[in-house]
Design a protein around this motif. Structure first.
Motif, PDB file in Angstrom:
ATOM      1  N   THR A  50       0.801  -1.384  -0.158  1.00  0.00           N
ATOM      2  CA  THR A  50       0.024  -0.188  -0.105  1.00  0.00           C
ATOM      3  C   THR A  50       0.922   1.259   0.112  1.00  0.00           C
ATOM      4  O   THR A  50       0.593   2.130  -0.931  1.00  0.00           O
ATOM      5  N   CYS A  51       1.971   1.369   0.848  1.00  0.00           N
ATOM      6  CA  CYS A  51       2.818   2.397   0.919  1.00  0.00           C
ATOM      7  C   CYS A  51       3.315   2.871  -0.681  1.00  0.00           C
ATOM      8  O   CYS A  51       3.832   4.003  -0.790  1.00  0.00           O
ATOM      9  N   GLN A  52       3.448   1.754  -1.471  1.00  0.00           N
ATOM     10  CA  GLN A  52       4.113   2.092  -2.889  1.00  0.00           C
ATOM     11  C   GLN A  52       2.873   2.400  -3.844  1.00  0.00           C
ATOM     12  O   GLN A  52       3.108   2.791  -5.117  1.00  0.00           O
ATOM     13  N   LEU A  53       1.700   2.308  -3.200  1.00  0.00           N
ATOM     14  CA  LEU A  53       0.592   2.722  -4.480  1.00  0.00           C
ATOM     15  C   LEU A  53       0.502   4.156  -4.275  1.00  0.00           C
ATOM     16  O   LEU A  53       0.548   4.889  -3.306  1.00  0.00           O
ATOM     17  N   HIS A  54       0.183   4.660  -5.624  1.00  0.00           N
ATOM     18  CA  HIS A  54       0.352   6.143  -5.699  1.00  0.00           C
ATOM     19  C   HIS A  54      -1.213   6.732  -6.304  1.00  0.00           C
ATOM     20  O   HIS A  54      -1.777   6.034  -6.767  1.00  0.00           O
ATOM     21  N   MET A  55      -1.489   7.892  -5.787  1.00  0.00           N
ATOM     22  CA  MET A  55      -2.762   8.307  -6.012  1.00  0.00           C
ATOM     23  C   MET A  55      -3.065   8.479  -7.669  1.00  0.00           C
ATOM     24  O   MET A  55      -4.255   8.904  -8.065  1.00  0.00           O
ATOM     25  N   ARG A  56      -1.812   8.698  -8.615  1.00  0.00           N
ATOM     26  CA  ARG A  56      -2.249   8.728  -9.985  1.00  0.00           C
ATOM     27  C   ARG A  56      -2.755   7.391 -10.561  1.00  0.00           C
ATOM     28  O   ARG A  56      -3.433   7.422 -11.694  1.00  0.00           O
ATOM     29  N   HIS A  57      -3.227   6.389  -9.856  1.00  0.00           N
ATOM     30  CA  HIS A  57      -3.964   5.164 -10.183  1.00  0.00           C
ATOM     31  C   HIS A  57      -5.344   5.498  -9.738  1.00  0.00           C
ATOM     32  O   HIS A  57      -6.103   4.657 -10.063  1.00  0.00           O
ATOM     33  N   PHE A  58      -5.642   6.654  -9.197  1.00  0.00           N
ATOM     34  CA  PHE A  58      -7.150   6.944  -9.019  1.00  0.00           C
ATOM     35  C   PHE A  58      -7.638   8.182  -9.668  1.00  0.00           C
ATOM     36  O   PHE A  58      -6.727   8.968 -10.371  1.00  0.00           O
ATOM     37  N   LYS A  59      -8.815   8.204 -10.268  1.00  0.00           N
ATOM     38  CA  LYS A  59      -9.475   9.058 -10.756  1.00  0.00           C
ATOM     39  C   LYS A  59     -10.110  10.350 -10.229  1.00  0.00           C
ATOM     40  O   LYS A  59     -10.795   9.881  -9.052  1.00  0.00           O
ATOM     41  N   ASP A  60     -10.474  11.545 -10.636  1.00  0.00           N
ATOM     42  CA  ASP A  60     -11.051  12.458  -9.977  1.00  0.00           C
ATOM     43  C   ASP A  60     -12.641  11.925  -9.792  1.00  0.00           C
ATOM     44  O   ASP A  60     -13.127  11.446 -10.809  1.00  0.00           O
ATOM     45  N   GLY A  61     -13.073  12.105  -8.787  1.00  0.00           N
ATOM     46  CA  GLY A  61     -14.288  11.569  -8.344  1.00  0.00           C
ATOM     47  C   GLY A  61     -14.500  10.233  -7.759  1.00  0.00           C
ATOM     48  O   GLY A  61     -15.708   9.894  -7.468  1.00  0.00           O
ATOM     49  N   ASP A  62     -13.462   9.609  -7.848  1.00  0.00           N
ATOM     50  CA  ASP A  62     -13.621   8.256  -7.166  1.00  0.00           C
ATOM     51  C   ASP A  62     -13.993   7.985  -5.873  1.00  0.00           C
ATOM     52  O   ASP A  62     -13.863   9.037  -4.807  1.00  0.00           O
ATOM     53  N   SER A  63     -14.529   7.245  -5.571  1.00  0.00           N
ATOM     54  CA  SER A  63     -15.039   6.600  -4.341  1.00  0.00           C
ATOM     55  C   SER A  63     -14.132   5.765  -3.775  1.00  0.00           C
ATOM     56  O   SER A  63     -14.098   4.691  -4.572  1.00  0.00           O
ATOM     57  N   ILE A  64     -13.389   5.569  -2.626  1.00  0.00           N
ATOM     58  CA  ILE A  64     -12.367   4.673  -2.044  1.00  0.00           C
ATOM     59  C   ILE A  64     -12.943   3.988  -1.060  1.00  0.00           C
ATOM     60  O   ILE A  64     -13.270   4.787   0.044  1.00  0.00           O
TER      61      ILE A  64
END
Lengths: 218, 260
Positions: free
Chosen positions: B92-106
């Motif tokens: 998880t620490c190596q996961l970056h927010m660039r893999h998510f889109k604007d407006g995403d629910s997480i």
């Protein structure tokens, strides 16, 4: 004295090993059962199939084989129920969002469900062809009678779809559980497992489809 | 911000699991987080959220982390139903927010397993793994001067397999991803790394019996060979290790004098 044996058999790996061994034996039974059933297609009047059924029936060792089969089925099912109950207990609180990571297959994800469908099928199957069996009754005629009904044919086809899915995961899973894993053979075993499931399921499903749509050998 | 720069930040709706303690029922807290830089790591995004919570005078969300460079095995999280998030072979620490889109629910949940009780929010107690290691996941040798490097010949393939198994960081992602919450991938990696090497031979049988016994005692599930563990593992630990452990266990149970 044999506490090591019961300790082994009741361990997580031991239970799965027993499931694998009983499952592989049951697959062996299915292969022989399918090969025997193919005599149904040997002639038009079902004489070959009747002869096969009578030969089996008159074998004095048949009751012993039947008890053996019963033990295999009961052990396999009892272990499956125990293992599944433990697996449910191991995660009482589940995830709100569940996304698979891509390794599950339709077969692997539904083993308990397909197993239960096969169990229901088995009860119907035994009621049709084991309990109705009587001296002088043509087995081929009985097959045509039961599988000629829409409900009968339907139960058999659904049962065989479940069987195909179950075996497609089961064979390679059993090998993995027994520790039989090799970089040269395991990729083949995984493919063979799928082929085996489809061949067994499809092979057995030809009987209800043939009888229902083409009226059997009549 | 420039037109180009605006794509570097996204707005998110977070559904974060909150639980005040092991006995609390817990539930999701929904929180909007705006202007999240896509260059952030997932944990940095949570840091930003926590700073806002602290500024509001509220309790920050508890989550595990340590090295933040993918090697310590401390971070966890199930993100939108996937262990360590959607990208294969990273923590998880190596996961970056660039893999998510604007407006995403997480949706952010803790690892779920009876053997990994939730301590608080997203933090779970993974000491069951420590107890499995303590049961036999070691080699008892008196340490002295290092011997000559090639005094113990080891086939290259075994050295590679042992090294691959030893890549396990013990994060517990395999348990979290397993449909049965089984710990077979972790335990088998630890059994394998020593079963493959000469140093592991003297305690080989005792080790696998004790570690499997402890694994069962902790209440992990049984393996159904779905291999979700391998697909979720941040270090790509292979399920052939599970087959090896099954083999080792059967060998030790049926063929050795251990446990007689």
């Amino acid at each position: 004295m044999l506490s090591w044996l019961s300790r082994t058999a009741s361990s997580s790996i031991g239970k799965k090993v027993l499931m694998a061994l009983t499952g592989l034996c049951l697959i062996g039974f299915l292969v022989v059962h399918l090969l025997g059933n193919l005599s149904f297609y040997a002639d038009a009047d079902g004489a070959a199939f009747d002869h096969y059924a009578e030969t089996l029936d008159s074998n004095p060792l048949l009751p012993i084989a039947e008890i053996g089969l019963l033990v295999l089925f009961v052990a396999h099912i009892a272990l499956a129920l125990r293992v599944t109950a433990q697996n449910r207990d191991a995660r009482k609180k589940g995830y709100a969002v569940r996304t698979d990571h891509g390794a599950r297959t339709p077969g692997s994800a539904t083993m308990m469900l397909t197993g239960l469908v096969i169990l229901v099928f088995l009860v119907v199957h035994l009621a049709h062809f084991r309990l109705q069996k009587a001296e002088g009754v043509s087995m081929a005629g009985l097959v045509r009678h039961e599988l000629g009904k829409p409900l009968g044919a339907g139960v058999y086809v659904v049962g065989m779809i479940a069987l195909a899915m179950h075996v497609s995961h089961a064979f390679q899973s059993a090998l993995q559980t027994l520790g039989i894993n090799h970089p040269k053979y395991t990729p083949l075993a995984r493919k063979f497992s799928l082929v085996l499931g489809v061949v067994l399921g499809l092979g057995f499903a030809t009987f209800p489809l043939y009888v229902f749509f083409l009226g059997g050998n009549a | 911000m420039s037109a180009h720069g605006s794509s570097d930040s996204i707005n998110l709706t977070l559904h974060v699991w909150r639980q005040s303690g092991p006995e609390d029922k817990g539930g999701f807290e929904v929180r909007r987080l705006n202007g999240v830089s896509t260059h952030m790591s997932f944990l940095e995004m949570l840091d930003v959220m926590n700073e806002q919570l602290v500024a509001e005078g509220r309790e920050p969300v508890a989550f595990d982390h340590d090295c933040r460079e993918g090697i310590c095995g401390m971070c966890s999280l199930v993100i939108n139903g996937q262990v360590h998030g959607p990208i294969p072979e990273i923590t998880t620490c190596q996961l970056h927010m660039r893999h998510f889109k604007d407006g995403d629910s997480i949706y952010i949940e803790p690892f779920r397993a009876g053997a990994f009780p939730v301590l608080r929010d997203l933090v779970v107690d993974r000491s069951a793994f420590d107890r499995i290691i303590a049961a036999g996941g070691y080699v008892s040798v008196a340490t002295g001067n290092p011997q000559d490097a090639n005094a113990l010949p080891i086939p290259k393939r075994n050295a590679d397999l042992a090294m691959d198994a030893a890549a396990c960081i013990g994060c517990g992602g395999c348990v979290a991803a397993c449909p049965n919450a089984a710990a077979m991938l972790f335990t088998s990696a630890k059994v394998s790394q020593m079963a493959l090497l000469p140093q592991g031979q003297p305690e080989r049988d005792r080790r696998v019996l004790a570690m499997v016994q402890q694994m069962d005692a902790e209440g992990f599930g049984n393996c159904t060979n779905e291999f979700e563990c391998m697909a979720a593992c941040p270090k790509g630990i292979d399920v052939s290790n599970i087959a090896r452990m099954n083999r080792e266990y059967l060998r030790a149970s049926m063929c050795s004098a251990e446990g007689a």
